[in-house]
Write a protein that holds these residues in place. Structure first.
Motif, mmCIF file in Angstrom:
data_model
loop_
_atom_site.group_PDB
_atom_site.id
_atom_site.type_symbol
_atom_site.label_atom_id
_atom_site.label_comp_id
_atom_site.label_asym_id
_atom_site.label_seq_id
_atom_site.Cartn_x
_atom_site.Cartn_y
_atom_site.Cartn_z
ATOM 1 N N ARG A 11 0.860 -1.195 0.000
ATOM 2 C CA ARG A 11 0.000 0.000 0.000
ATOM 3 C C ARG A 11 0.890 1.236 0.000
ATOM 4 O O ARG A 11 2.033 1.175 0.431
ATOM 5 N N MET A 12 0.322 2.356 -0.421
ATOM 6 C CA MET A 12 1.050 3.613 -0.307
ATOM 7 C C MET A 12 0.932 4.112 1.129
ATOM 8 O O MET A 12 -0.131 4.055 1.721
ATOM 9 N N MET A 13 2.039 4.572 1.666
ATOM 10 C CA MET A 13 2.059 5.032 3.057
ATOM 11 C C MET A 13 2.640 6.437 3.124
ATOM 12 O O MET A 13 3.660 6.709 2.485
ATOM 13 N N ARG A 14 2.028 7.266 3.939
ATOM 14 C CA ARG A 14 2.663 8.558 4.216
ATOM 15 C C ARG A 14 3.005 8.706 5.687
ATOM 16 O O ARG A 14 3.687 9.631 6.069
ATOM 17 N N ARG A 15 2.520 7.749 6.474
ATOM 18 C CA ARG A 15 2.912 7.732 7.895
ATOM 19 C C ARG A 15 3.872 6.578 8.064
ATOM 20 O O ARG A 15 3.504 5.437 7.830
ATOM 21 N N MET A 16 5.100 6.888 8.460
ATOM 22 C CA MET A 16 6.106 5.824 8.555
ATOM 23 C C MET A 16 7.034 6.067 9.729
ATOM 24 O O MET A 16 7.135 7.184 10.243
ATOM 25 N N CYS A 66 5.501 22.453 -3.023
ATOM 26 C CA CYS A 66 4.875 21.602 -4.045
ATOM 27 C C CYS A 66 3.480 21.168 -3.612
ATOM 28 O O CYS A 66 2.539 21.145 -4.408
ATOM 29 N N ARG A 67 3.360 20.807 -2.314
ATOM 30 C CA ARG A 67 2.038 20.411 -1.812
ATOM 31 C C ARG A 67 1.068 21.582 -1.922
ATOM 32 O O ARG A 67 -0.084 21.424 -2.307
ATOM 33 N N GLN A 68 1.537 22.769 -1.567
ATOM 34 C CA GLN A 68 0.702 23.960 -1.645
ATOM 35 C C GLN A 68 0.185 24.156 -3.064
ATOM 36 O O GLN A 68 -0.988 24.440 -3.285
ATOM 37 N N LYS A 69 1.081 23.951 -4.022
ATOM 38 C CA LYS A 69 0.687 24.101 -5.428
ATOM 39 C C LYS A 69 -0.372 23.064 -5.791
ATOM 40 O O LYS A 69 -1.341 23.356 -6.506
ATOM 41 N N GLU A 70 -0.184 21.832 -5.290
ATOM 42 C CA GLU A 70 -1.167 20.786 -5.598
ATOM 43 C C GLU A 70 -2.526 21.155 -5.007
ATOM 44 O O GLU A 70 -3.560 20.976 -5.637
ATOM 45 N N TYR A 71 -2.510 21.700 -3.769
ATOM 46 C CA TYR A 71 -3.787 22.091 -3.153
ATOM 47 C C TYR A 71 -4.452 23.207 -3.964
ATOM 48 O O TYR A 71 -5.671 23.228 -4.126
ATOM 49 N N ARG A 94 -10.203 15.139 1.039
ATOM 50 C CA ARG A 94 -9.971 15.502 2.448
ATOM 51 C C ARG A 94 -8.960 14.551 3.082
ATOM 52 O O ARG A 94 -8.036 14.972 3.780
ATOM 53 N N GLN A 95 -9.135 13.247 2.822
ATOM 54 C CA GLN A 95 -8.233 12.248 3.397
ATOM 55 C C GLN A 95 -6.811 12.427 2.837
ATOM 56 O O GLN A 95 -5.817 12.380 3.568
ATOM 57 N N THR A 96 -6.732 12.671 1.537
ATOM 58 C CA THR A 96 -5.427 12.862 0.886
ATOM 59 C C THR A 96 -4.716 14.073 1.481
ATOM 60 O O THR A 96 -3.525 14.033 1.792
ATOM 61 N N THR A 97 -5.475 15.148 1.657
ATOM 62 C CA THR A 97 -4.900 16.375 2.209
ATOM 63 C C THR A 97 -4.406 16.156 3.632
ATOM 64 O O THR A 97 -3.310 16.590 4.004
ATOM 65 N N LYS A 98 -5.215 15.416 4.410
ATOM 66 C CA LYS A 98 -4.842 15.161 5.799
ATOM 67 C C LYS A 98 -3.531 14.376 5.862
ATOM 68 O O LYS A 98 -2.605 14.726 6.613
ATOM 69 N N SER A 99 -3.426 13.318 5.064
ATOM 70 C CA SER A 99 -2.212 12.495 5.152
ATOM 71 C C SER A 99 -1.027 13.229 4.534
ATOM 72 O O SER A 99 0.107 13.107 5.002
ATOM 73 N N ALA A 100 -1.278 14.036 3.493
ATOM 74 C CA ALA A 100 -0.169 14.794 2.883
ATOM 75 C C ALA A 100 0.337 15.866 3.852
ATOM 76 O O ALA A 100 1.550 16.109 3.945
HETATM 77 C C1 LIG Z 1 -0.978 5.799 -8.549
HETATM 78 C C2 LIG Z 1 -1.067 6.752 -7.384
HETATM 79 C C3 LIG Z 1 -1.292 8.097 -7.606
HETATM 80 C C4 LIG Z 1 -1.370 9.003 -6.544
HETATM 81 N N1 LIG Z 1 -1.568 10.320 -6.789
HETATM 82 C C5 LIG Z 1 -1.606 11.188 -5.770
HETATM 83 C C6 LIG Z 1 -1.787 12.573 -6.012
HETATM 84 O O1 LIG Z 1 -1.934 13.017 -7.150
HETATM 85 N N2 LIG Z 1 -1.784 13.410 -4.962
HETATM 86 C C7 LIG Z 1 -1.618 12.962 -3.698
HETATM 87 O O2 LIG Z 1 -1.612 13.768 -2.774
HETATM 88 N N3 LIG Z 1 -1.450 11.655 -3.436
HETATM 89 C C8 LIG Z 1 -1.435 10.767 -4.438
HETATM 90 N N4 LIG Z 1 -1.255 9.430 -4.187
HETATM 91 C C9 LIG Z 1 -1.032 9.016 -2.808
HETATM 92 C C10 LIG Z 1 -2.195 8.270 -2.209
HETATM 93 O O3 LIG Z 1 -3.428 8.863 -2.465
HETATM 94 C C11 LIG Z 1 -1.970 8.172 -0.710
HETATM 95 O O4 LIG Z 1 -0.631 8.191 -0.388
HETATM 96 C C12 LIG Z 1 -2.460 6.887 -0.214
HETATM 97 O O5 LIG Z 1 -3.838 6.825 -0.458
HETATM 98 C C13 LIG Z 1 -2.183 6.697 1.273
HETATM 99 O O6 LIG Z 1 -2.978 7.583 1.959
HETATM 100 P P1 LIG Z 1 -3.071 7.606 3.510
HETATM 101 O O7 LIG Z 1 -1.772 8.151 3.982
HETATM 102 O O8 LIG Z 1 -4.216 8.511 3.762
HETATM 103 O O9 LIG Z 1 -3.307 6.204 3.940
HETATM 104 C C14 LIG Z 1 -1.204 8.527 -5.221
HETATM 105 C C15 LIG Z 1 -0.992 7.161 -5.005
HETATM 106 C C16 LIG Z 1 -0.932 6.282 -6.073
HETATM 107 C C17 LIG Z 1 -0.720 4.817 -5.804
#
Ligand SMILES: Cc1cc2nc3c(=O)[nH]c(=O)nc-3n(C[C@H](O)[C@H](O)[C@H](O)COP(=O)(O)O)c2cc1C
Length: 145
Positions: A11-16, A66-71, A94-100
């Protein structure tokens, strides 16, 4: 861990955890990455690892910008909105923003940054398999990515 378990649980993780990634583990992850299939086996890529907190500290404000630009892009509706479920899309954002935001805050604690450079890779077809192999190899090593 067998391949199927890695495929089903990566899975993709942003909390590590901030624990250092030993060099031999980094090497095994990268060694898997460069075995990935790619067009004509031309391997038009470069990998750069950063495991130095001072460099992280230099990169942190760039990541924050970069995150600011994405938001801003998200707020401006630059990203496609699935018309069938706008509420679901808003919840995902909302969830994406919170974890980012969490990652922005804890950027300097990330023990290993891996930058992947693709050379003349229009559309990413050559580099994405290598990135996916990186993520799977990291998973096998117990390293979140
Ligand atoms: C293919 C792919 C594309 C993604 N694109 C973005 C994106 O454009 N912006 C973003 O903030 N996160 C992006 N992510 C990150 C995921 O949304 C995020 O890290 C993942 O859902 C874990 O989220 P969590 O930390 O809330 O569990 C992407 C992940 C994958 C696998």
């Amino acid at each position: 861990m067998d391949v199927r378990e890695a495929l089903y649980t990566t899975r993709m993780m942003r909390r590590m955890h901030p624990d250092a990634i030993p060099l031999e583990v980094q090497a095994r992850i990268l060694d898997a990455a460069i075995r990935a299939p790619n067009g004509g086996n031309t391997q038009r890529w470069h990998f750069l690892t950063v495991d130095n907190p001072d460099t992280n500290a230099e990169l942190a404000p760039i990541y924050r910008r970069c995150r600011q630009k994405e938001y801003e892009d998200m707020a401006a509706g630059t990203f496609a909105v699935p018309l069938e479920n706008p509420e679901g899309h808003a919840a995902t954002m909302r969830q994406t923003t919170k974890s980012a935001d969490f990652l922005v805050k804890h950027f300097t604690e990330i023990p290993l940054l891996l930058f992947v450079f693709a050379i003349d890779d229009h559309g990413g077809a050559n580099i994405y398999p290598a990135i996916w192999s990186t993520l799977l190899a990291a998973r096998v090593e117990g390293v979140a990515a």
